[in-house]
Design a protein around this motif. Structure first.
Motif, PDB file in Angstrom:
ATOM      1  N   ARG A   1      47.709   2.899  79.200  1.00 36.20           N
ATOM      2  CA  ARG A   1      46.755   1.591  79.071  1.00 36.20           C
ATOM      3  C   ARG A   1      45.522   1.838  78.652  1.00 36.20           C
ATOM      4  O   ARG A   1      44.847   1.054  77.997  1.00 36.20           O
ATOM      5  N   ASP A   2      44.904   3.111  79.116  1.00 32.44           N
ATOM      6  CA  ASP A   2      43.692   3.625  78.445  1.00 32.44           C
ATOM      7  C   ASP A   2      43.415   3.811  77.084  1.00 32.44           C
ATOM      8  O   ASP A   2      42.733   3.318  76.498  1.00 32.44           O
ATOM      9  N   LEU A   3      44.682   4.218  76.551  1.00 37.95           N
ATOM     10  CA  LEU A   3      45.124   4.731  75.194  1.00 37.95           C
ATOM     11  C   LEU A   3      44.844   3.302  74.299  1.00 37.95           C
ATOM     12  O   LEU A   3      44.238   3.139  73.241  1.00 37.95           O
ATOM     13  N   ASP A   4      45.661   2.262  74.795  1.00 37.46           N
ATOM     14  CA  ASP A   4      45.710   1.065  74.214  1.00 37.46           C
ATOM     15  C   ASP A   4      44.377   0.196  74.379  1.00 37.46           C
ATOM     16  O   ASP A   4      43.869  -0.278  72.991  1.00 37.46           O
ATOM     17  N   ARG A   5      43.520   0.459  75.301  1.00 30.61           N
ATOM     18  CA  ARG A   5      42.246  -0.260  75.092  1.00 30.61           C
ATOM     19  C   ARG A   5      41.190   0.644  73.990  1.00 30.61           C
ATOM     20  O   ARG A   5      40.483  -0.118  73.527  1.00 30.61           O
ATOM     21  N   LEU A   6      41.442   1.944  73.913  1.00 30.47           N
ATOM     22  CA  LEU A   6      40.630   2.560  72.769  1.00 30.47           C
ATOM     23  C   LEU A   6      41.095   2.442  71.267  1.00 30.47           C
ATOM     24  O   LEU A   6      40.466   2.462  70.658  1.00 30.47           O
ATOM     25  N   GLU A   7      42.363   1.835  71.157  1.00 26.16           N
ATOM     26  CA  GLU A   7      42.968   1.644  69.843  1.00 26.16           C
ATOM     27  C   GLU A   7      41.948   0.610  69.071  1.00 26.16           C
ATOM     28  O   GLU A   7      41.579   1.074  67.856  1.00 26.16           O
ATOM     29  N   ALA A   8      41.603  -0.477  69.706  1.00 25.67           N
ATOM     30  CA  ALA A   8      40.740  -1.227  68.939  1.00 25.67           C
ATOM     31  C   ALA A   8      39.204  -0.568  68.576  1.00 25.67           C
ATOM     32  O   ALA A   8      38.980  -0.804  67.449  1.00 25.67           O
ATOM     33  N   GLU A   9      38.685   0.268  69.257  1.00 25.28           N
ATOM     34  CA  GLU A   9      37.719   1.057  68.965  1.00 25.28           C
ATOM     35  C   GLU A   9      37.895   2.079  67.785  1.00 25.28           C
ATOM     36  O   GLU A   9      36.778   2.056  67.165  1.00 25.28           O
ATOM     37  N   LEU A  10      38.935   2.708  67.916  1.00 25.37           N
ATOM     38  CA  LEU A  10      39.226   3.721  66.744  1.00 25.37           C
ATOM     39  C   LEU A  10      39.635   3.148  65.690  1.00 25.37           C
ATOM     40  O   LEU A  10      39.008   3.540  64.652  1.00 25.37           O
ATOM     41  N   PHE A  11      40.228   2.014  65.421  1.00 21.00           N
ATOM     42  CA  PHE A  11      40.653   1.543  64.221  1.00 21.00           C
ATOM     43  C   PHE A  11      39.987   0.077  63.427  1.00 21.00           C
ATOM     44  O   PHE A  11      40.409  -0.454  62.628  1.00 21.00           O
TER      45      PHE A  11
ATOM     46  N   SER B   1      44.310  16.689  68.793  1.00 26.41           N
ATOM     47  CA  SER B   1      43.740  16.427  70.130  1.00 26.41           C
ATOM     48  C   SER B   1      42.186  16.760  70.063  1.00 26.41           C
ATOM     49  O   SER B   1      41.725  16.316  71.088  1.00 26.41           O
ATOM     50  N   ASP B   2      41.778  17.207  68.983  1.00 24.79           N
ATOM     51  CA  ASP B   2      39.928  17.196  69.043  1.00 24.79           C
ATOM     52  C   ASP B   2      39.475  15.890  69.004  1.00 24.79           C
ATOM     53  O   ASP B   2      38.531  15.677  69.474  1.00 24.79           O
ATOM     54  N   ASP B   3      40.372  14.839  68.337  1.00 22.75           N
ATOM     55  CA  ASP B   3      39.731  13.603  68.405  1.00 22.75           C
ATOM     56  C   ASP B   3      39.786  12.864  69.848  1.00 22.75           C
ATOM     57  O   ASP B   3      38.774  12.313  70.071  1.00 22.75           O
ATOM     58  N   LEU B   4      40.739  13.259  70.574  1.00 23.80           N
ATOM     59  CA  LEU B   4      40.885  12.924  72.093  1.00 23.80           C
ATOM     60  C   LEU B   4      39.622  13.519  72.826  1.00 23.80           C
ATOM     61  O   LEU B   4      39.101  13.126  73.708  1.00 23.80           O
ATOM     62  N   ALA B   5      39.599  14.998  72.515  1.00 22.19           N
ATOM     63  CA  ALA B   5      38.567  15.925  73.077  1.00 22.19           C
ATOM     64  C   ALA B   5      37.069  15.092  72.918  1.00 22.19           C
ATOM     65  O   ALA B   5      36.319  15.042  73.986  1.00 22.19           O
TER      66      ALA B   5
ATOM     67  N   LEU C   1      34.690   8.334  77.203  1.00 23.15           N
ATOM     68  CA  LEU C   1      35.288   7.237  76.936  1.00 23.15           C
ATOM     69  C   LEU C   1      36.901   7.319  77.324  1.00 23.15           C
ATOM     70  O   LEU C   1      37.471   6.101  77.160  1.00 23.15           O
ATOM     71  N   LEU C   2      37.279   8.417  77.851  1.00 26.92           N
ATOM     72  CA  LEU C   2      38.712   8.496  78.143  1.00 26.92           C
ATOM     73  C   LEU C   2      38.842   9.384  79.362  1.00 26.92           C
ATOM     74  O   LEU C   2      38.269  10.637  79.443  1.00 26.92           O
ATOM     75  N   ASP C   3      39.547   8.880  80.263  1.00 27.89           N
ATOM     76  CA  ASP C   3      39.924   9.472  81.538  1.00 27.89           C
ATOM     77  C   ASP C   3      41.169  10.428  81.370  1.00 27.89           C
ATOM     78  O   ASP C   3      42.130  10.046  80.501  1.00 27.89           O
ATOM     79  N   LEU C   4      41.178  11.661  82.106  1.00 25.86           N
ATOM     80  CA  LEU C   4      42.166  12.782  81.709  1.00 25.86           C
ATOM     81  C   LEU C   4      42.698  12.982  83.266  1.00 25.86           C
ATOM     82  O   LEU C   4      41.951  12.987  84.107  1.00 25.86           O
ATOM     83  N   TYR C   5      43.946  13.243  83.253  1.00 28.04           N
ATOM     84  CA  TYR C   5      44.644  13.368  84.541  1.00 28.04           C
ATOM     85  C   TYR C   5      45.433  14.670  84.460  1.00 28.04           C
ATOM     86  O   TYR C   5      45.999  15.042  83.256  1.00 28.04           O
ATOM     87  N   TRP C   6      45.733  15.238  85.653  1.00 32.48           N
ATOM     88  CA  TRP C   6      46.444  16.455  85.728  1.00 32.48           C
ATOM     89  C   TRP C   6      47.683  16.174  86.539  1.00 32.48           C
ATOM     90  O   TRP C   6      47.749  15.728  87.516  1.00 32.48           O
ATOM     91  N   TYR C   7      48.718  16.549  85.739  1.00 36.22           N
ATOM     92  CA  TYR C   7      50.091  16.634  86.345  1.00 36.22           C
ATOM     93  C   TYR C   7      51.007  17.684  86.370  1.00 36.22           C
ATOM     94  O   TYR C   7      51.432  18.389  85.292  1.00 36.22           O
ATOM     95  N   ARG C   8      50.842  18.293  87.629  1.00 31.21           N
ATOM     96  CA  ARG C   8      51.739  19.749  87.813  1.00 31.21           C
ATOM     97  C   ARG C   8      52.378  19.413  88.918  1.00 31.21           C
ATOM     98  O   ARG C   8      52.455  19.763  89.943  1.00 31.21           O
ATOM     99  N   PRO C   9      53.912  18.878  88.620  1.00 33.99           N
ATOM    100  CA  PRO C   9      54.781  18.548  90.104  1.00 33.99           C
ATOM    101  C   PRO C   9      54.775  19.707  91.000  1.00 33.99           C
ATOM    102  O   PRO C   9      54.872  20.848  90.696  1.00 33.99           O
TER     103      PRO C   9
END
Length: 228
Positions: free
Chosen positions: A147-157, A37-41, A48-56
């Motif tokens: 969708r955001d993660l898919d977009r970043l895959e090309a940049e990461l790899f 998760s440090d890589d996501l951080a 480069l990455l949006d984060l969302y909060w989900y607490r139902p």
């Protein structure tokens, strides 16, 4: 999305939302070296990455519309990166460092699809103590859009030494694959294949919208005819 369970029941490639752990596991599977998760951080730190909060069920109040009644969190909301101190605390959560703000006004800002700013709130009867972790998301409550993660895959790899493939080249390759697929259906034992067959065959395999696939195949046909 009405709940995290309905999302998790879907095939992985069809999920709209991913937990942080799911995102890390997915990227690790694509990488030669395990990620954390440090890589996501780091990506979130660089915006480069949006984060969302989900607490139902969490109650929310509108910051700019105090006259509007409180609402309930039923789907993930984007955490605003505009306040640097808030964002550093949120990114720290990805690094397994829980954020413990003092009270309600210290909680991070959320944004809905209309651009309204919101903040979590509690009834007096269940209001957390100061410095309670309930004022901030915990690691399990942070999610990302697939969708955001898919977009970043090309940049990461992608390798820095490899030039990006030109769209014209990709369309020409698609056209050649079309010809192979349709030639394989022209023997005496099977009916001839056409673009409709190919579109629906690809749709069944990829679960992509057949209309979108049809546009890609037609674009490949147009590209080939205009250059040959």
């Amino acid at each position: 999305m009405t709940g995290s369970n309905s999302n998790n029941d879907r095939p992985f490639h069809m999920r709209r939302w991913l937990s942080i752990q799911q995102a890390v596991d997915h990227l690790s599977a694509l990488s030669e070296e395990p990620l954390t998760s440090d890589d996501l951080a780091r990506m979130a730190d660089d915006h480069l990455l949006d984060l969302y909060w989900y607490r139902p069920g969490q109650q929310l109040s509108y910051i700019d519309l105090p006259q509007k009644p409180a609402t309930t969190l039923e789907a993930p909301l984007r955490l605003s990166p505009q306040h640097s101190s808030d964002w550093r605390a949120i990114v720290g959560i990805l690094r397994q460092r829980p954020a413990l703000p003092a009270e309600e006004n210290d909680t991070p800002t959320l944004e809905d699809a209309e651009g309204n700013r919101l903040r979590i709130t509690f009834d007096v009867s269940n209001r957390p103590e100061p410095f309670s972790s309930r004022w901030y998301p915990d690691y399990r409550e942070l999610v990302v859009k697939r969708r955001d993660l898919d977009r970043l895959e090309a940049e990461l790899f992608s390798s820095d030494d490899e030039p990006a493939l030109a769209p014209d080249l990709l369309l020409d390759v698609i056209w050649q694959l079309e010809q192979l697929a349709m030639e394989n259906g022209r023997d005496r034992s099977t009916p001839a294949h056409d673009l409709d067959w190919l579109t629906h065959e690809l749709s069944d395999r990829t679960h992509l919208d057949p209309i979108l696939l049809g546009k890609v195949l037609n674009a490949a046909e147009h590209q080939h005819s205009s250059h040959h």
